[in-house]
Design an enzyme around this catalytic site. Structure first.
Site, mmCIF file in Angstrom:
data_model
loop_
_atom_site.group_PDB
_atom_site.id
_atom_site.type_symbol
_atom_site.label_atom_id
_atom_site.label_comp_id
_atom_site.label_asym_id
_atom_site.label_seq_id
_atom_site.Cartn_x
_atom_site.Cartn_y
_atom_site.Cartn_z
ATOM 1 N N GLY A 168 0.816 -1.081 0.204
ATOM 2 C CA GLY A 168 0.115 -0.266 -0.081
ATOM 3 C C GLY A 168 0.747 1.221 0.099
ATOM 4 O O GLY A 168 0.537 2.469 -0.604
ATOM 5 N N ILE A 169 1.928 1.100 0.563
ATOM 6 C CA ILE A 169 2.820 2.530 0.892
ATOM 7 C C ILE A 169 3.507 2.538 -0.371
ATOM 8 O O ILE A 169 3.508 3.876 -1.044
ATOM 9 C CB ILE A 169 3.758 2.438 2.096
ATOM 10 C CG1 ILE A 169 2.973 2.337 3.501
ATOM 11 C CG2 ILE A 169 4.747 3.700 2.333
ATOM 12 C CD1 ILE A 169 3.552 1.916 4.687
ATOM 13 N N ARG A 248 11.823 -0.110 7.625
ATOM 14 C CA ARG A 248 12.425 -0.268 8.973
ATOM 15 C C ARG A 248 13.989 -0.190 8.422
ATOM 16 O O ARG A 248 14.559 -0.612 7.492
ATOM 17 C CB ARG A 248 12.261 -1.820 9.238
ATOM 18 C CG ARG A 248 10.697 -2.018 9.934
ATOM 19 C CD ARG A 248 10.594 -1.180 11.142
ATOM 20 N NE ARG A 248 9.238 -1.490 11.705
ATOM 21 C CZ ARG A 248 8.113 -0.627 11.293
ATOM 22 N NH1 ARG A 248 8.256 0.561 10.915
ATOM 23 N NH2 ARG A 248 6.855 -0.848 12.015
ATOM 24 N N GLU A 277 17.275 1.939 16.458
ATOM 25 C CA GLU A 277 16.549 3.071 16.973
ATOM 26 C C GLU A 277 16.243 2.742 18.455
ATOM 27 O O GLU A 277 16.528 1.637 19.037
ATOM 28 C CB GLU A 277 15.136 3.192 16.356
ATOM 29 C CG GLU A 277 15.265 3.390 15.076
ATOM 30 C CD GLU A 277 13.828 3.346 14.391
ATOM 31 O OE1 GLU A 277 12.749 3.550 15.008
ATOM 32 O OE2 GLU A 277 13.707 3.300 13.055
ATOM 33 N N HIS A 295 11.954 8.534 12.872
ATOM 34 C CA HIS A 295 10.876 7.578 12.887
ATOM 35 C C HIS A 295 9.656 8.288 13.131
ATOM 36 O O HIS A 295 8.767 7.972 14.048
ATOM 37 C CB HIS A 295 11.116 6.549 13.786
ATOM 38 C CG HIS A 295 10.097 5.148 13.303
ATOM 39 N ND1 HIS A 295 10.712 3.979 13.356
ATOM 40 C CD2 HIS A 295 8.994 5.021 12.581
ATOM 41 C CE1 HIS A 295 9.616 3.108 12.711
ATOM 42 N NE2 HIS A 295 8.696 3.660 12.401
HETATM 43 O O1 LIG Z 1 6.155 2.480 11.490
HETATM 44 C C1 LIG Z 1 4.929 2.474 11.722
HETATM 45 C C2 LIG Z 1 3.967 1.536 11.485
HETATM 46 O O2 LIG Z 1 4.637 0.460 11.225
HETATM 47 O O3 LIG Z 1 3.114 1.654 11.688
#
Ligand SMILES: O=CC(=O)O
Length: 335
Positions: A168-169, A248, A277, A295
């Site tokens: 989706g992203i 990630r 992180e 993030h």
């Molecule tokens: O990093 C953010 C998510 O996975 O929603």
């Protein structure tokens, strides 16, 4: 009749009304533990014995640690559902959850984070490609553009955007970057239909590396994708490539990225995520050609509210109907 018990792992910051709906149908309990050792002991103590479902956030990992085999095995059998407030669920070993008897079924938020995460990628692409960071830094140090001024940036128009991971992203990003005149190619575990890929061209992994002017990482982290981009892959890329990561940190070998930036093979990068992180590699911090964001891909009121609401919706469905609205792909067939 007593209400089903729900374990709350993490704070509700925005979706208070939706949470009230949950409290009408479930009894909420919170852990007393403040670290993983205590949490596992609390699981084994019987305190969660009637819990049927849990709501969890990313930061709650500081109390529970990751949901790995050890933790999953410590959870009581009554606890059947784990609603995760996030798109990526790499803090949870979905296979260990599936293997438990009975399975601990996990949900995530499937589409809500697409816009804000893709928007962050757009910001990072433009920032890194246009080389805006050195002079933004110089301005704050009272040096205007800096002396000498930074190297000229590049226009996105006419450049090739490589998308690794067409979920989706990735798709959302492709559509947005069309407006900037970028031509999108992608690589994914499976070739999508042209419609699913929003018209992007499917290419092999090596072709993606070789043809991209900007490479955007949009794939989930799992054992197969850890360090999918490392020294060998950088060597296959064009000199002057721009790398953007909103997925990630560990999907890319940060040491290898720093070396590729230092040699000039990678011109610049835009990162929202990091390997360890909140620790950020010194080689990224000292390099002004890195646009760095801690993030914050979904750090917006609207998105965060909808993410909380969606996750609570999963908990309500689990507590009242014994199923999840949006199980993670690995668990779809288990409920
Ligand atoms: O990093 C953010 C998510 O996975 O929603």
């Amino acid at each position: 009749m007593s209400k089903p018990k729900v374990l709350q792992l993490g704070e509700i910051v925005l979706a208070h009304k939706k949470w009230e709906q949950l409290t009408e149908v479930a009894e909420i309990i919170t852990p007393k533990a403040t670290n993983r050792e205590e949490f596992i002991a609390e699981c084994k103590s019987g305190r969660f014995d009637d819990v049927v479902a849990a709501y969890r956030t990313f930061p709650s990992v500081s109390i529970t640690g990751i949901f790995d085999e050890e933790l999953v095995q410590a959870t009581p059998k009554s606890w059947r559902f784990l609603a995760h407030n996030g798109a990526g669920y790499d803090q949870i070993d979905a296979h260990a959850c599936a293997a438990r008897d009975p399975p601990l079924l996990v949900s995530n938020i499937p589409t809500i984070a697409d816009d804000s995460t893709a928007d962050t990628a757009v910001f990072l692409i433009l920032g890194a490609l246009r080389n805006l960071n050195p002079s933004m830094q110089a301005l704050r140090e009272g040096k205007w553009k800096g002396s000498p001024p930074p190297a000229l940036g590049h226009d996105p128009q006419g450049k090739t955007l490589g998308i690794l991971g067409m979920g989706g992203i990735g798709r959302n990003l492709k559509v947005k970057m069309d407006v900037f005149g970028m031509k999108a190619i992608y690589h994914n575990r499976r070739k999508m239909s042209s419609e699913e890929a929003a018209g992007a061209e499917y290419v092999s992994f090596d072709e993606l590396l070789a043809r991209s002017d900007v490479l955007s990482l949009n794939l989930p982290l799992n054992p197969k994708t850890r360090h999918i981009i490392s020294t060998t892959e950088f060597a296959k890329m064009k000199k002057g490539v721009v790398i953007v990561n909103t997925a990630r940190g560990p999907v890319m070998d940060e040491d290898a990225l720093v070396k590729a930036l230092d040699s000039g093979h990678v011109a610049s990068c835009g990162l929202d995520v990091f390997e360890e992180e909140p620790k950020v590699h010194e080689g990224l911090i000292r390099n002004p050609r890195c646009v760095l964001v801690p993030h914050m891909g979904t750090w917006c009121v609207e998105t965060q509210t909808r993410m909380e609401e969606w996750t609570i919706g999963n908990v309500i469905e689990a507590a009242t109907k014994g199923k999840l609205v949006s199980p993670v792909p690995e668990h779809v067939d288990l409920q």
